[in-house]
Each structure stands twice: as structure tokens, then as C-alpha cells.
Design an enzyme around this catalytic site. Structure first.
Site, PDB file in Angstrom:
ATOM      1  N   ASP A 319      -1.558   9.603  -0.449  1.00 29.30           N
ATOM      2  CA  ASP A 319      -1.557   8.430  -1.321  1.00 29.30           C
ATOM      3  C   ASP A 319      -2.717   7.528  -0.903  1.00 29.30           C
ATOM      4  OD1 ASP A 319      -0.847   6.574  -3.261  1.00 29.30           O
ATOM      5  OD2 ASP A 319       1.279   6.686  -2.795  1.00 29.30           O
ATOM      6  N   GLU A 524       5.129  -1.025  -7.803  1.00 29.52           N
ATOM      7  CA  GLU A 524       5.256  -0.758  -6.367  1.00 29.52           C
ATOM      8  C   GLU A 524       6.047  -1.863  -5.668  1.00 29.52           C
ATOM      9  OE1 GLU A 524       2.144   1.548  -4.402  1.00 29.52           O
ATOM     10  OE2 GLU A 524       0.875   1.150  -6.144  1.00 29.52           O
TER      11      GLU A 524
END
Length: 643
Positions: A319, A524
Site C-alpha cells: 500500500d 480511510e
């Protein structure tokens, strides 16, 4: 050699009038420079092409292939100098405000210039977060977020959405998307819960049909667990985030998932098994930990299970800045982080800005023997395998005939269908014998209220035109209010007041009201919530309107939110999730052109103190249980409903 020349001649004719014309000359120079190198021949077996190219690569070129940098720091010169293998275009990374499809293609092709001018001419793989359509591009079709798609229970619809998304991503010159998210969200307090199709792993498994939508269906007799991308109308997909990211304690993003192996395997792993079987090209590692061990360093799961047991042959990507977050505080020991992540089995590293440090650290680790050449070769072979399978060596540049697909009417029709099927009817009438829905189209006057009724950005949610999303009419689409106005008879007066006072709502003799409220856009960790409450303005609008007018409340949210204290005030309640750019789909069902059919993809709690709470739990006491959803039949517009 002849077949390659024909392929490029075709591109030449398509692009002769474009700003990428000079890149074609570069391609021809590359073809003649490489001569009869085996890896340039598309008819050669894949393994032969891989062996030939790998045999010619230096360590510097191999580490460059493992490096993905941000668009903001990329240039043809940097790409050429460091042999960069991949570019990340993050949310908000459009080439200009309201950039056209052609402008996106110009940007992508300019980056390829650097890659194609290197000694070996290995093309870039450029990736973008196309999570619910090509959501970074102005005028793209924005589909409902995954939680809404989970409510449809329609894998074939999700497959069609994947195919439409692939075309719209290719319409901007990009061949790779960091999607789908196949997390199993077990706690709605998690800020990424709307990226999950369901709390139920079986539904998430079914929705992996988006993978062949994005990449194409595997041919008969195709090699098992092998990556597959079927040509220039498809994109490489990325199943994420491996593994357990939806099960963190208290729903805290990037936190620790505490569960035994059997639980991890039965809840969080099945969708990965299905995605690999369907040929997914790449898999992204989660920021989160499993029982205290960072996933970015988990050799047993990445190499032992994913690569060795499941036989995944695509590449594994970190990521964004995932290596930085291995230590606490971040980057406390970057040398250790690089060594641990690469040795765990990560092949491509998303290192947006500090790429020089990564390249230098990994080069040093190889020279010291801390990272073996066999590990480097495994990573690079996987990356090149995907590039060959995608056809990037034959068609590295944008196909200008694809621009017509961005925001096409056909894709908007699919999105509107998805909105209709995603709506979940939670209440219909204070008295079951007198349902409110479907609404009549021929009312004299109706009220539309609420913060989310006339706001395309809010109904799209996060990951739309920007990382966190935005409010306002941020792209082309139809608001819910516009959909209502289009749905009713011409003689019907539609009055929009965002937050009317009680007296105003009572004084204008409305036949009924539609109140559209919801969450502000987020993504997020910014979306992590301890209380799951809407703004007080949303709740006051419900009370002010529903206290004096028959009302249907439409909740626009990425997850269940606090509703219990207000449900009795409402005549009807609809979960619309985050419907995207085609708000007209909400009106289609409210007014009976189509019936309600959606089912809850996750449990709707009574009180936050109950969380986490999923179907089958001993303490299960929901406001609306998993799978709940009332139904209506299409009507003639006079408001007759059936359950």
C-alpha cells in the site's frame, strides 16, 4: 518482428494527429534498437520472453521495475534515469481541473516516453484508484460504492460495472486499477466500511465477479491461478487489502485484527481464493496487522500462503508508503522496513515520494546479501509477467478511440440500474396496512429537504475527484432532487428547502415530504467514527419535517448510522448508501417505476455500544437484521404498495 511492426502501424494511424505522435517515432527507434530480441516477439511463449528479458537486465533495472512512484514526482527523465516500472496517480492527480480524456491520455503517454526510451524499453504500468468507476476523472460515471452493490445481491450487475469501469479507465490511458476492495467489514465504525460489499464473506465472494468484469473472463483451459487481462479494453485489477483489514479492533483503520487462523481463513480469506481463481493480476497488502504482526512483513501469509499454497502468480504490491508504517513511529528504521517487506514477498513497492531512498536501500541490502537475488528475480518476473499478459509491450500507448467511453450514456444506465437495486426499504408506513411508498407522481405539492438532496459530491462519498471526496456538484451527474423533479408530473410543484423550520413545513400544505440526509464524504482513517451519528442538522430536519408532514427519509451513508431514536417519527425509511453520480435511480424507486428489492448487506445496529455485532453473534439484537429489506411492486404512480 513483422507482427510487432503491424501493431505499431495501427497505433500510428490512430494517433497521427495527436500530441503523442513523437512517441510513435520513439517506438520505432526502440524496435530497431532491440532488433530480434526474443522478448519483443508477441508470438513467443511467455516463459521464453520472460527468460530473455530477465537475462538482459541489470540489478539497477530490476529494482527500478519494483518501484512505483507518484505522478507528482514523475517525469520522462526520472523514469528513464531510474528505470521506474510503475506510476501511481493518486486521487486528485488529474492533469488539470475538469481535464478531458485526451488530456489524461497525453499525461500517461508522456510518462511512457521515459520508459520506452530506456535501453530495454520496458513499458510502465500506470495505476489509479478507480474504486467505483473512474472516480478521479471529471465526467466519469460514478457507480454506487461497494456497500450498495452488496445490497443488490447481483454478481452479474457487479461484473457489468467492472467492465464499464475498465472501459472508462482505459478512456484516460490507464491500464491498472487498485480495485476491488474485498475486505469483509465486521465493524461499521471502520472508515472504509463502504468499500466492503458486506459483513458476510459469502456475499463478498460472490461480488468478486467484478474481477472478470475488469480483466475479462478466463479462456477455457487457462492455467489455474494465473493472472489474466484480456486486451486493451480491460485493465489489471488489484484485490485488496490482504488480509483481515475489515476486522480490526473497534473498527480502527490500519489497526490490529485479533482472530485465530481458522477465523481468518473462513471470514477474511475466501474472497482472495476466488479472485485468484478468476485470474486477478495483483494483490495489495494491508496496512493492518494480524495478531500484532504487520501484514507488510508477514512472510507466512504473503509467501507461504498466498504465493506457495494458493499458487498466486501475479505480483504483490504494497500500500502507499506501507513500508514507512511498519515501524512505530513511521520510518524509525527504514533499512529494516525495506528488508522485512521485500523478504516477506512484496514485489512492487508503492513509494510515492522517497523512491531514491528505497532504491538505494534495496540496492545496498542486495549487495550485503540481506536480500537475495532470487527474491529480486521472483519479484521482477512477476511484474514483467503481468505486463506481458496485459499486452503492454505491444500497446504501451493510449488508444485514442477509447475516449468515447468516459461517462457514456450506456454506463450511466448501468449505474442508475445499480442505484435502483441497491436501495433498501427499512420502513414503509407507520401502519403496515397504509404504506407510504411508492409515492404518487401527481401530488399537488411536495417538499424535498435535507443536506444531501441536491449535492452530487455528498451522494458519491469519498474517493470521488479527491481522496476524501467533496461536497457540491463536483462532477457531471444527477442529484436526487433533480431525479425527483424529473419523475413527477409537470403540474406537481416540488419545493426544496434544505432545513425548513417546523412551522414552514406545516404551513405550505405539502402532500408529503422526501428528506434526504446523510454522512459527509470521507475515506480511510478520516472516516473512523466512535458514535456513527449524523450531524445535528440532519436529525433536526427529520424532526422538523416528519413531525408535520408524511415523510420518507432517505439516508445517504457508507454504513448503518444512528437512527433508532427517530424511526418512529418517519413514515418510511430508505437506505440509499452512496449511490454515486446517478441520483435519478433513487427517484425511480420512490415513485414506483421500479420496486424496492435491496437487502441489507450488513446489520443495522440499535446503539453503537452493541458493536461489533454481526449475524450469528450471541448478542445479536439489531434494529434491522442482516438481509432485511421490504419490497414494493412497480406502480402506475398513484401510490399503491405491496410488501
Amino acid at each position: 518482428m513483422q507482427q510487432i511492426k503491424i501493431s505499431y502501424q495501427s497505433q500510428f494511424s490512430k494517433m497521427a494527429d495527436s500530441s503523442a505522435f513523437h512517441l510513435l517515432l520513439l517506438l520505432f527507434c526502440f524496435l530497431f534498437a532491440t532488433g530480434d530480441a526474443e522478448y519483443t516477439h508477441p508470438r513467443q511463449p511467455l516463459d521464453a520472453r520472460l527468460r530473455d528479458l530477465m537475462s538482459q537486465m541489470t540489478l539497477e533495472e530490476k529494482i527500478g521495475q519494483m518501484t512505483q512512484i507518484a505522478k507528482e514526482v514523475a517525469s520522462p527523465q526520472i523514469i528513464k534515469k531510474h528505470h521506474i516500472g510503475s506510476i501511481l496517480i493518486a486521487p486528485g492527480g488529474e492533469p488539470a481541473i475538469h481535464a478531458s480524456a485526451e488530456a489524461w491520455m497525453d499525461m500517461a503517454d508522456s510518462f511512457q516516453e521515459g520508459a520506452l526510451s530506456t535501453r530495454l524499453g520496458i513499458p510502465l504500468i500506470i495505476g489509479v484508484d478507480a474504486l467505483h468507476g473512474n472516480n478521479n476523472a471529471y465526467n466519469a460515471t460514478i457507480f454506487p460504492h461497494n456497500v450498495g452493490l452488496g445490497a443488490t445481491r447481483d454478481p452479474q450487475l457487479v461484473q457489468r460495472i467492472g467492465a464499464a469501469t475498465a472501459l472508462e479507465v482505459r478512456a484516460t490511458g490507464i491500464p491498472y486499477t487498485f480495485a476491488p476492495c474485498i475486505a469483509v467489514c465486521r465493524d461499521p465504525r471502520w472508515g472504509r466500511c463502504y468499500e466492503s460489499y458486506s459483513e458476510d464473506p459469502n456475499i463478498v465472494r460472490e461480488m468478486t465477479e467484478i474481477v472478470p468484469g475488469l480483466q475479462g473472463y478466463l479462456p477455457a483451459e487457462y492455467q489455474r491461478n494465473f493472472p489474466y487481462v484480456n486486451g486493451s479494453g480491460k485493465v489489471a485489477a488489484c484485490a485488496k487489502h490482504f488480509v483481515g483489514d475489515g476486522g480490526t479492533t473497534d473498527g480502527i483503520d490500519e489497526y490490529n485484527t485479533v482472530i485465530d487462523w481458522d477465523g481468518l481463513k473462513s471470514i477474511h480469506m475466501p474472497a482472495y481464493v476466488d479472485s485468484i481463481r478468476k485470474g486477478v493480476a495483483t494483490i495489495m497488502i494491508s496496512y493492518s496487522s494480524w495478531n500484532g504482526k504487520k501484514m507488510h512483513t508477514n512472510y507466512d501469509l504473503i509467501t507461504g500462503y498466498l504465493k506457495n499454497e494458493l499458487k498466486f502468480k501475479g505480483f504483490v504490491i504494497s500500500d502507499s508508503e506501507g513500508l514507512d508504517r511498519i515501524t512505530t513511529p513511521p520510518r524509525a528504521n527504514y533499512t529494516y522496513s525495506v528488508e522485512a517487506a521485500i523478504n516477506a514477498g512484496i514485489d512492487m513497492v508503492m513509494v510515492p515520494y522517497t523512491y531514491l531512498e528505497f532504491i538505494n536501500e534495496l540496492t545496498s541490502l542486495v549487495s550485503k546479501g540481506a536480500v537475495s537475488m532470487s527474491r529480486i528475480d521472483d519479484a521482477v518476473e512477476r511484474i514483467l509477467r503481468v505486463k506481458f499478459i496485459m499486452g503492454l509491450f505491444e500497446q504501451p500507448l493510449s488508444d485514442r478511440t477509447m475516449v468515447k467511453h468516459l461517462g457514456s450514456q450506456e454506463h450511466r444506465r448501468i449505474a442508475r440500474e445499480a442505484v435502483r437495486k441497491s436501495l433498501v426499504l427499512l420502513k414503509n408506513g407507520k401502519n403496515v396496512s397504509k404504506p407510504l411508498l411508492p409515492l404518487p407522481k401527481n401530488a399537488r405539492r411536495l417538499l424535498v429537504a435535507g443536506s444531501h438532496a441536491n449535492d452530487i459530491g455528498r451522494q458519491c462519498g469519498g474517493w470521488t475527484m479527491d481522496w476524501q471526496g467533496q461536497s457540491g456538484n463536483i462532477t457531471i451527474g444527477t442529484s436526487i432532487l433533480s431525479g425527483v423533479r424529473d419523475a413527477v408530473d409537470q403540474e406537481t410543484e416540488v419545493v426544496y428547502i434544505e432545513n425548513p423550520e417546523n412551522a414552514v413545513a406545516a404551513s405550505l400544505n405539502f402532500s408529503f415530504a422526501i428528506v434526504v440526509v446523510g454522512e459527509e464524504p470521507y475515506s480511510e482513517y478520516e472516516g473512523d467514527s466512535k458514535d456513527l451519528r449524523l450531524s445535528e442538522a440532519c436529525y433536526s430536519t427529520i424532526s422538523n419535517v416528519c413531525g408535520v408532514v408524511e415523510c420518507v427519509v432517505v439516508v445517504v451513508s457508507g454504513r448503518p448510522v444512528v437512527m433508532e431514536p427517530f424511526v418512529d417519527e418517519m413514515d418510511a425509511l430508505v437506505a440509499a448508501w452512496l449511490p454515486g453520480s446517478e441520483g435519478g435511480g433513487v427517484a425511480d424507486v420512490l415513485f414506483g417505476d421500479y420496486g424496492f428489492s435491496g437487502k441489507l448487506p450488513r446489520t443495522w445496529f440499535r446503539r453503537v455500544e452493541q458493536l461489533p455485532m454481526n449475524k450469528g453473534d450471541a448478542h445479536y439484537d439489531p434494529l434491522f437484521g442482516f438481509g432485511f429489506g421490504l419490497t414494493t411492486m412497480p406502480s402506475d404512480g398513484v401510490g399503491v404498495a405491496a410488501e
